[in-house]
Write an enzyme that holds these catalytic residues in place. Sequence first.
Site, PDB file in Angstrom:
ATOM      1  N   HIS A  97     -11.346  -8.693   8.980  1.00  0.00           N
ATOM      2  CA  HIS A  97     -11.322  -7.252   8.718  1.00  0.00           C
ATOM      3  C   HIS A  97     -12.712  -6.673   8.950  1.00  0.00           C
ATOM      4  CE1 HIS A  97      -7.527  -8.175   6.606  1.00  0.00           C
ATOM      5  NE2 HIS A  97      -7.235  -6.910   6.815  1.00  0.00           N
ATOM      6  N   LYS A 127     -14.554  -3.650   4.113  1.00  0.00           N
ATOM      7  CA  LYS A 127     -13.429  -4.027   3.230  1.00  0.00           C
ATOM      8  C   LYS A 127     -13.972  -4.634   1.942  1.00  0.00           C
ATOM      9  CE  LYS A 127      -9.014  -6.450   3.050  1.00  0.00           C
ATOM     10  NZ  LYS A 127      -8.355  -5.315   2.368  1.00  0.00           N
TER      11      LYS A 127
HETATM   12  N1  LIG Z   1      -1.140  -1.737   1.991  1.00  0.00           N
HETATM   13  C1  LIG Z   1      -1.575  -1.443   3.216  1.00  0.00           C
HETATM   14  O1  LIG Z   1      -0.819  -1.356   4.186  1.00  0.00           O
HETATM   15  C2  LIG Z   1      -3.049  -1.178   3.403  1.00  0.00           C
HETATM   16  C3  LIG Z   1      -3.553  -0.793   4.653  1.00  0.00           C
HETATM   17  C4  LIG Z   1      -4.909  -0.451   4.754  1.00  0.00           C
HETATM   18  C5  LIG Z   1      -5.724  -0.506   3.628  1.00  0.00           C
HETATM   19  N2  LIG Z   1      -5.180  -0.914   2.446  1.00  0.00           N
HETATM   20  C6  LIG Z   1      -5.969  -0.905   1.211  1.00  0.00           C
HETATM   21  O2  LIG Z   1      -6.121   0.460   0.825  1.00  0.00           O
HETATM   22  C7  LIG Z   1      -7.372   0.635   0.190  1.00  0.00           C
HETATM   23  C8  LIG Z   1      -8.164   1.706   0.922  1.00  0.00           C
HETATM   24  O3  LIG Z   1      -8.466   1.237   2.215  1.00  0.00           O
HETATM   25  P1  LIG Z   1      -9.275   2.128   3.268  1.00  0.00           P
HETATM   26  O4  LIG Z   1      -9.530   1.235   4.409  1.00  0.00           O
HETATM   27  O5  LIG Z   1      -8.592   3.444   3.481  1.00  0.00           O
HETATM   28  O6  LIG Z   1     -10.639   2.328   2.441  1.00  0.00           O
HETATM   29  P2  LIG Z   1     -11.740   3.473   2.528  1.00  0.00           P
HETATM   30  O7  LIG Z   1     -11.838   4.022   3.898  1.00  0.00           O
HETATM   31  O8  LIG Z   1     -12.946   2.896   1.855  1.00  0.00           O
HETATM   32  O9  LIG Z   1     -11.137   4.622   1.615  1.00  0.00           O
HETATM   33  C9  LIG Z   1     -11.050   4.552   0.227  1.00  0.00           C
HETATM   34  C10 LIG Z   1     -11.126   5.976  -0.293  1.00  0.00           C
HETATM   35  O10 LIG Z   1     -10.814   5.971  -1.673  1.00  0.00           O
HETATM   36  C11 LIG Z   1     -11.507   7.042  -2.225  1.00  0.00           C
HETATM   37  N3  LIG Z   1     -11.600   6.870  -3.670  1.00  0.00           N
HETATM   38  C12 LIG Z   1     -12.378   6.018  -4.377  1.00  0.00           C
HETATM   39  N4  LIG Z   1     -12.156   6.180  -5.692  1.00  0.00           N
HETATM   40  C13 LIG Z   1     -11.211   7.166  -5.806  1.00  0.00           C
HETATM   41  C14 LIG Z   1     -10.573   7.790  -6.893  1.00  0.00           C
HETATM   42  N5  LIG Z   1     -10.846   7.451  -8.166  1.00  0.00           N
HETATM   43  N6  LIG Z   1      -9.630   8.734  -6.642  1.00  0.00           N
HETATM   44  C15 LIG Z   1      -9.339   9.112  -5.385  1.00  0.00           C
HETATM   45  N7  LIG Z   1      -9.932   8.560  -4.301  1.00  0.00           N
HETATM   46  C16 LIG Z   1     -10.857   7.594  -4.531  1.00  0.00           C
HETATM   47  C17 LIG Z   1     -12.862   7.037  -1.557  1.00  0.00           C
HETATM   48  O11 LIG Z   1     -13.365   8.326  -1.623  1.00  0.00           O
HETATM   49  P3  LIG Z   1     -14.871   8.719  -1.202  1.00  0.00           P
HETATM   50  O12 LIG Z   1     -14.851   8.690   0.292  1.00  0.00           O
HETATM   51  O13 LIG Z   1     -14.975  10.105  -1.755  1.00  0.00           O
HETATM   52  O14 LIG Z   1     -15.769   7.688  -1.852  1.00  0.00           O
HETATM   53  C18 LIG Z   1     -12.495   6.574  -0.141  1.00  0.00           C
HETATM   54  O15 LIG Z   1     -12.387   7.691   0.710  1.00  0.00           O
HETATM   55  C19 LIG Z   1      -8.027  -0.764   0.163  1.00  0.00           C
HETATM   56  O16 LIG Z   1      -7.701  -1.406  -1.046  1.00  0.00           O
HETATM   57  C20 LIG Z   1      -7.352  -1.481   1.320  1.00  0.00           C
HETATM   58  O17 LIG Z   1      -7.324  -2.880   1.153  1.00  0.00           O
HETATM   59  C21 LIG Z   1      -3.883  -1.247   2.320  1.00  0.00           C
END
Ligand SMILES: NC(=O)c1ccc[n+]([C@@H]2O[C@H](COP(=O)([O-])OP(=O)(O)OC[C@H]3O[C@@H](n4cnc5c(N)ncnc54)[C@H](OP(=O)(O)O)[C@@H]3O)[C@@H](O)[C@H]2O)c1
Length: 229
Positions: free
Chosen positions: A135, A139
């Site tokens: 990844h 991550k």
């Molecule tokens: N299940 C699936 O299919 C799948 C697919 C992809 C990713 N994921 C998972 O989804 C999660 C996010 O992945 P990502 O790649 O999108 O990460 P990312 O780009 O780091 O995005 C995470 C976002 O969450 C926001 N955040 C943090 N704390 C928060 C809160 N209390 N309330 C609302 N928003 C908050 C952050 O906001 P700020 O920008 O303002 O800090 C950031 O924009 C990870 O756990 C990843 O493993 C799952």
Amino acid sequence: MNILVLGRGKTGSLVAEVARRRGHSVQVAGAVENAACAALTPEKLRGIDVVIDFTAPSCVVGHIEACVAAGKNMVVGTTGWHGEVDRIRQLVENHGTGFVYAANFSVGVNLFLEVARAAAAALRHDYSGQIFERHHVHKKDAPSGTALAIRRVISESSGEKKDQLEITSFREGDVVGMHEVVLESAADRIYLCHDAKSRQGFADGAVRAAEWLAGKKGFYDFKDVWREL
Ligand SMILES: NC(=O)c1ccc[n+]([C@@H]2O[C@H](COP(=O)([O-])OP(=O)(O)OC[C@H]3O[C@@H](n4cnc5c(N)ncnc54)[C@H](OP(=O)(O)O)[C@@H]3O)[C@@H](O)[C@H]2O)c1
């Protein structure tokens, strides 16, 4: 539907885009608006049909507790909390809400889990197995939730111990998500690989899971329902 997307990150922003394209009314709350679950009070959630969470392992459990307490259905894509799955299932059942979660919402990965489940028979025939996952460098959790899900289906299917398959994690550049299963005997090697080209599959699956959940109660793993979408 009226959808609240939690997380303005790489996946959450695409989920919001896909949901709007599919005709839903979408609000988004990121880390600032939702500090200490500020966007998840019963008043703020009035009128919301479903909350979709793609945030971070450190805050997702608090989001789930707040949304479930407010009686709201949820789709949770955030990973890194599955050690608490039994407690959350109980919470959802006690409150009579609807909940779908997945380490990976893409249909391709869910098909891959079934391929891995079938290939697990090799472990009963003198093969050893290894899982590799790659990844992007940002991550937060390792191993990935998808790698853990692959290991779980292989151990369930083979009858071998859950912790037997080693998972090796690589964090490189902007890799969206690659998972490999290698099964090896003295005679040959079997390679299985899923390589996500973009986040589109995750976003489509999560929005379609939210549509599927409308009007339902209960606690669901996406791998058990994706065929019904
Ligand atoms: N299940 C699936 O299919 C799948 C697919 C992809 C990713 N994921 C998972 O989804 C999660 C996010 O992945 P990502 O790649 O999108 O990460 P990312 O780009 O780091 O995005 C995470 C976002 O969450 C926001 N955040 C943090 N704390 C928060 C809160 N209390 N309330 C609302 N928003 C908050 C952050 O906001 P700020 O920008 O303002 O800090 C950031 O924009 C990870 O756990 C990843 O493993 C799952």
